[in-house]
Design a protein around this motif. Structure first.
Motif, PDB file in Angstrom:
ATOM      1  N   GLY A   1       0.789  -1.228   0.000  1.00 47.01           N
ATOM      2  CA  GLY A   1       0.000   0.000   0.000  1.00 47.01           C
ATOM      3  C   GLY A   1       0.818   1.273   0.000  1.00 47.01           C
ATOM      4  O   GLY A   1       0.265   2.378  -0.111  1.00 47.01           O
ATOM      5  N   HIS A   2       2.153   1.146   0.110  1.00 49.31           N
ATOM      6  CA  HIS A   2       2.989   2.346   0.191  1.00 49.31           C
ATOM      7  C   HIS A   2       3.055   3.116  -1.126  1.00 49.31           C
ATOM      8  O   HIS A   2       3.466   4.272  -1.131  1.00 49.31           O
ATOM      9  CB  HIS A   2       4.409   1.982   0.637  1.00 49.31           C
ATOM     10  N   GLY A   3       2.689   2.477  -2.224  1.00 46.85           N
ATOM     11  CA  GLY A   3       2.735   3.163  -3.508  1.00 46.85           C
ATOM     12  C   GLY A   3       1.452   3.891  -3.860  1.00 46.85           C
ATOM     13  O   GLY A   3       1.394   4.582  -4.874  1.00 46.85           O
ATOM     14  N   LYS A   4       0.422   3.766  -3.022  1.00 50.66           N
ATOM     15  CA  LYS A   4      -0.854   4.428  -3.302  1.00 50.66           C
ATOM     16  C   LYS A   4      -0.777   5.901  -2.899  1.00 50.66           C
ATOM     17  O   LYS A   4      -0.307   6.229  -1.814  1.00 50.66           O
ATOM     18  CB  LYS A   4      -1.975   3.729  -2.541  1.00 50.66           C
ATOM     19  N   PRO A   5      -1.282   6.777  -3.759  1.00 53.83           N
ATOM     20  CA  PRO A   5      -1.124   8.219  -3.483  1.00 53.83           C
ATOM     21  C   PRO A   5      -1.982   8.737  -2.336  1.00 53.83           C
ATOM     22  O   PRO A   5      -1.573   9.642  -1.616  1.00 53.83           O
ATOM     23  CB  PRO A   5      -1.518   8.878  -4.808  1.00 53.83           C
ATOM     24  N   LEU A   6      -3.186   8.196  -2.175  1.00 50.05           N
ATOM     25  CA  LEU A   6      -4.112   8.693  -1.156  1.00 50.05           C
ATOM     26  C   LEU A   6      -4.629   7.509  -0.333  1.00 50.05           C
ATOM     27  O   LEU A   6      -5.408   6.699  -0.827  1.00 50.05           O
ATOM     28  CB  LEU A   6      -5.288   9.435  -1.801  1.00 50.05           C
ATOM     29  N   VAL A   7      -4.207   7.432   0.919  1.00 50.28           N
ATOM     30  CA  VAL A   7      -4.605   6.318   1.777  1.00 50.28           C
ATOM     31  C   VAL A   7      -4.860   6.833   3.188  1.00 50.28           C
ATOM     32  O   VAL A   7      -4.470   7.944   3.552  1.00 50.28           O
ATOM     33  CB  VAL A   7      -3.516   5.215   1.833  1.00 50.28           C
ATOM     34  N   GLY A   8      -5.506   6.003   3.995  1.00 46.95           N
ATOM     35  CA  GLY A   8      -5.765   6.335   5.383  1.00 46.95           C
ATOM     36  C   GLY A   8      -6.583   7.613   5.503  1.00 46.95           C
ATOM     37  O   GLY A   8      -7.524   7.841   4.727  1.00 46.95           O
ATOM     38  N   PRO A   9      -6.229   8.472   6.460  1.00 50.79           N
ATOM     39  CA  PRO A   9      -6.965   9.730   6.619  1.00 50.79           C
ATOM     40  C   PRO A   9      -6.620  10.773   5.573  1.00 50.79           C
ATOM     41  O   PRO A   9      -7.215  11.857   5.548  1.00 50.79           O
ATOM     42  CB  PRO A   9      -6.532  10.204   8.016  1.00 50.79           C
ATOM     43  N   TYR A  10      -5.673  10.457   4.691  1.00 55.74           N
ATOM     44  CA  TYR A  10      -5.192  11.431   3.713  1.00 55.74           C
ATOM     45  C   TYR A  10      -5.813  11.127   2.351  1.00 55.74           C
ATOM     46  O   TYR A  10      -5.184  10.601   1.436  1.00 55.74           O
ATOM     47  CB  TYR A  10      -3.669  11.398   3.664  1.00 55.74           C
ATOM     48  N   GLY A  11      -7.094  11.492   2.230  1.00 54.46           N
ATOM     49  CA  GLY A  11      -7.844  11.221   1.016  1.00 54.46           C
ATOM     50  C   GLY A  11      -7.980  12.437   0.132  1.00 54.46           C
ATOM     51  O   GLY A  11      -7.288  13.454   0.297  1.00 54.46           O
ATOM     52  N   THR A  12      -8.917  12.361  -0.819  1.00 52.54           N
ATOM     53  CA  THR A  12      -9.094  13.426  -1.815  1.00 52.54           C
ATOM     54  C   THR A  12      -9.491  14.745  -1.171  1.00 52.54           C
ATOM     55  O   THR A  12      -8.969  15.808  -1.532  1.00 52.54           O
ATOM     56  CB  THR A  12     -10.139  13.003  -2.852  1.00 52.54           C
ATOM     57  N   ILE A  13     -10.423  14.686  -0.229  1.00 51.79           N
ATOM     58  CA  ILE A  13     -10.875  15.916   0.424  1.00 51.79           C
ATOM     59  C   ILE A  13      -9.719  16.571   1.177  1.00 51.79           C
ATOM     60  O   ILE A  13      -9.533  17.786   1.137  1.00 51.79           O
ATOM     61  CB  ILE A  13     -12.060  15.630   1.365  1.00 51.79           C
ATOM     62  N   PHE A  14      -8.918  15.747   1.857  1.00 48.96           N
ATOM     63  CA  PHE A  14      -7.755  16.279   2.568  1.00 48.96           C
ATOM     64  C   PHE A  14      -6.781  16.936   1.594  1.00 48.96           C
ATOM     65  O   PHE A  14      -6.264  18.019   1.855  1.00 48.96           O
ATOM     66  CB  PHE A  14      -7.053  15.151   3.333  1.00 48.96           C
ATOM     67  N   LEU A  15      -6.543  16.300   0.451  1.00 53.85           N
ATOM     68  CA  LEU A  15      -5.624  16.840  -0.551  1.00 53.85           C
ATOM     69  C   LEU A  15      -6.107  18.189  -1.070  1.00 53.85           C
ATOM     70  O   LEU A  15      -5.328  19.149  -1.158  1.00 53.85           O
ATOM     71  CB  LEU A  15      -5.465  15.855  -1.703  1.00 53.85           C
ATOM     72  N   LEU A  16      -7.386  18.286  -1.418  1.00 50.49           N
ATOM     73  CA  LEU A  16      -7.922  19.537  -1.944  1.00 50.49           C
ATOM     74  C   LEU A  16      -7.886  20.636  -0.879  1.00 50.49           C
ATOM     75  O   LEU A  16      -7.540  21.787  -1.175  1.00 50.49           O
ATOM     76  CB  LEU A  16      -9.353  19.321  -2.439  1.00 50.49           C
ATOM     77  N   ALA A  17      -8.248  20.256   0.358  1.00 52.58           N
ATOM     78  CA  ALA A  17      -8.202  21.236   1.444  1.00 52.58           C
ATOM     79  C   ALA A  17      -6.776  21.718   1.671  1.00 52.58           C
ATOM     80  O   ALA A  17      -6.528  22.919   1.848  1.00 52.58           O
ATOM     81  CB  ALA A  17      -8.768  20.625   2.724  1.00 52.58           C
TER      82      ALA A  17
END
Length: 523
Positions: free
Chosen positions: A221-237
């Motif tokens: 799972g280390h190669g996935k860009p958005l995992v755990g609490p760090y999802g799309t909404i977190f990225l945009l925010a």
């Protein structure tokens, strides 16, 4: 650490102090102390801007995220910063430079008294200073945590050592000392980061090599860009937060734009910083992504993984260099923050609370600036001893939840107030945006969080205060427009490059007793 590592560390401290002493002769007045007199080369400003955004939190808190989740540490942190600065290189950097070159101010918040009113300026100044104390405290705690791993000294002793050394050079030399030490720190971190990168890559042969290593079960799972609490909404925010924060919302980066000679040079400075943020963190993060293969973190959040890895992989001497790299990032950010807050207090707060401060000459202004720098660093060091208390929790919680969550309400009126698009948003919009954003932060992080099973997700804790502030700033400005000829004149000064001059900017009727002209301030 052995004697060679200690020699490298002590030598580094000595060089930082020497740079501060050398920079002292370049500081003749408050403008030199806070904005380098507008004489800083764009490339030095860009490197300084880049370095002042780092700290040892990257090697503790974000190392823990990298240890646990992998590449999402880059995707949701340095990538949004790079993109935000790239956008801000045209949107904010030249306008912030004009605050100095056309309005003749030395603090990023100084223009707010004319753009809005005195109450708005003071609200943003005081809340910004308090937030910065907490922010810098987390940085002291982070570097002291690393220092305790390597040397065995207590965290409080580490806070005292790093704080005192930083106070010496940035108090003596002002922004020139900050920028020149940051240049040296960048070179040191370049050597240290490459050394660590090479050491880790050399270890990957037994795990499938540079590309095959990702199939190892420890890196699932280390190669996935958005995992755990760090999802799309977190990225945009986070993208929106960093757009405001790293283009001046947290004040110290704004000073780098103000320190260049022209708006064009400020734009070049920002672009260089954006490129560095896009490229260099990959080199720093790669060893952290590989750390589950090489070490077993002792702390639950993995924040000690990078320190353990350096002890295991690097020979003495290089180990000392990496430790110096930790210090370089933290001291760069903390010294730049101290200078920014000293500017806010000396230029924006002191004249309001003290009649004597309004008549300071260059000598008294410099003394006040230096004393304010020392006081700010002392307060942040005191708070740093409480970072792991129940009130603040761990380091990464302070940096992500408190700083990211609270930055938006403070930065939005300051940054959007520079743009013509929001000229109708006046004091009511600014104060409503600020106060309701702070209230939203408190509600989401505490009463609501306490009553939601499992708590409010992190992405909403940091995004809701920003969204509330942004929406209210725009909405209130539309419903209650407060544009005036005086405020419009200020905005035009910030948004145009007509060096031939222009109309005198009249003062607001009740609050400003001076007139701003193209040549400076007139009583």
């Amino acid at each position: 650490m052995n004697s060679l590592d200690w020699a490298v560390l002590i030598g580094y401290f000595g060089v930082m102090v020497a740079i501060g002493i050398w920079s002292h002769k370049r500081v003749d007045n408050v403008s030199d102390f806070f904005t380098a007199g507008g004489k800083m080369p764009w490339w030095l400003s860009g490197i300084s801007h880049h370095m002042s955004g780092y700290s040892a939190v990257m090697f503790t808190g974000y190392a823990g995220i990298a240890y646990t989740y992998g590449v999402t540490s880059f995707i949701t942190w340095s990538f949004p910063i790079a993109l935000g600065i790239a956008i801000g290189s045209k949107l904010f950097a030249p306008r912030i430079n004009r605050l100095r070159s056309r309005l003749h101010v030395a603090s990023p918040l100084e223009y707010l008294k004319n753009r809005y009113n005195l109450k708005t300026q003071q609200a943003l100044a005081w809340s910004g200073m308090l937030l910065k104390i907490v922010d810098v405290a987390a940085k002291w705690a982070a570097i002291s945590t690393l220092l305790s791993v390597f040397t065995g000294i207590s965290i409080n002793q580490g806070i005292l050592i790093t704080g005192v050394i930083t106070a010496i050079y940035c108090t003596i030399g002002g922004l020139w000392a900050d920028a020149l030490t940051e240049l040296g720190q960048f070179i040191i971190q370049l050597l240290a980061g490459v050394a660590m990168f090479v050491a880790v890559v050399a270890k990957l042969g037994e795990h499938g090599g540079f590309f095959g290593v990702w199939d190892e079960p420890e890196l699932a799972g280390h190669g996935k860009p958005l995992v755990g609490p760090y999802g799309t909404i977190f990225l945009l925010a986070f993208l929106f937060i960093k757009l405001f924060e790293y283009n001046g919302g947290m004040l110290n980066q704004a000073q780098r734009y103000m320190a260049t000679s022209s708006p064009r040079e400020a734009t070049r400075s920002a672009r260089l910083s954006a490129i560095l943020w896009l490229v260099w963190p990959v080199v720093l993060f790669f060893p952290m992504w590989m750390s589950p293969l090489l070490v077993d973190a002792q702390k639950p959040d993995g924040s000690d993984s990078y320190a353990l890895m350096t002890e295991q992989l690097l020979p003495h001497g290089l180990l000392g260099l990496v430790i110096v790299g930790f210090f370089s990032h933290t001291m760069a950010m903390c010294s730049s923050d101290a200078n920014a807050i000293a500017a806010v207090f000396t230029r924006d707060v002191a004249p309001v609370v003290s009649k004597a401060a309004r008549s300071w000459n260059d000598r008294k202004g410099l003394i006040a600036a230096r004393l304010t720098t020392v006081v700010f660093l002392g307060l942040s060091m005191a708070v740093a001893t409480q970072v792991n208390s129940p009130a603040f929790k761990d380091i990464i919680t302070v940096v992500i939840k408190w700083v990211a969550g609270l930055m938006g309400p403070i930065a939005i009126p300051m940054m959007l107030g520079l743009l013509r698009t929001f000229r109708k948003s006046g004091p009511t919009a600014a104060l409503t945006s600020w106060s309701m954003g702070l209230l939203a932060f408190w509600l989401v992080n505490y009463p609501i969080n306490w009553n939601v099973e499992g708590g409010v997700p992190l992405e909403y804790q940091v995004s809701i205060p920003l969204a509330v502030s942004l929406i209210l700033y725009i909405l209130v400005g539309y419903l209650k427009p407060e544009d005036t000829p005086e405020r419009d004149a200020i905005i035009e000064k910030i948004n145009t490059d007509d060096s031939a001059g222009g109309a005198v900017i009249p003062p607001p009727a009740e609050e400003v007793d001076e007139v701003v002209t193209p040549q400076g301030r007139l009583p």
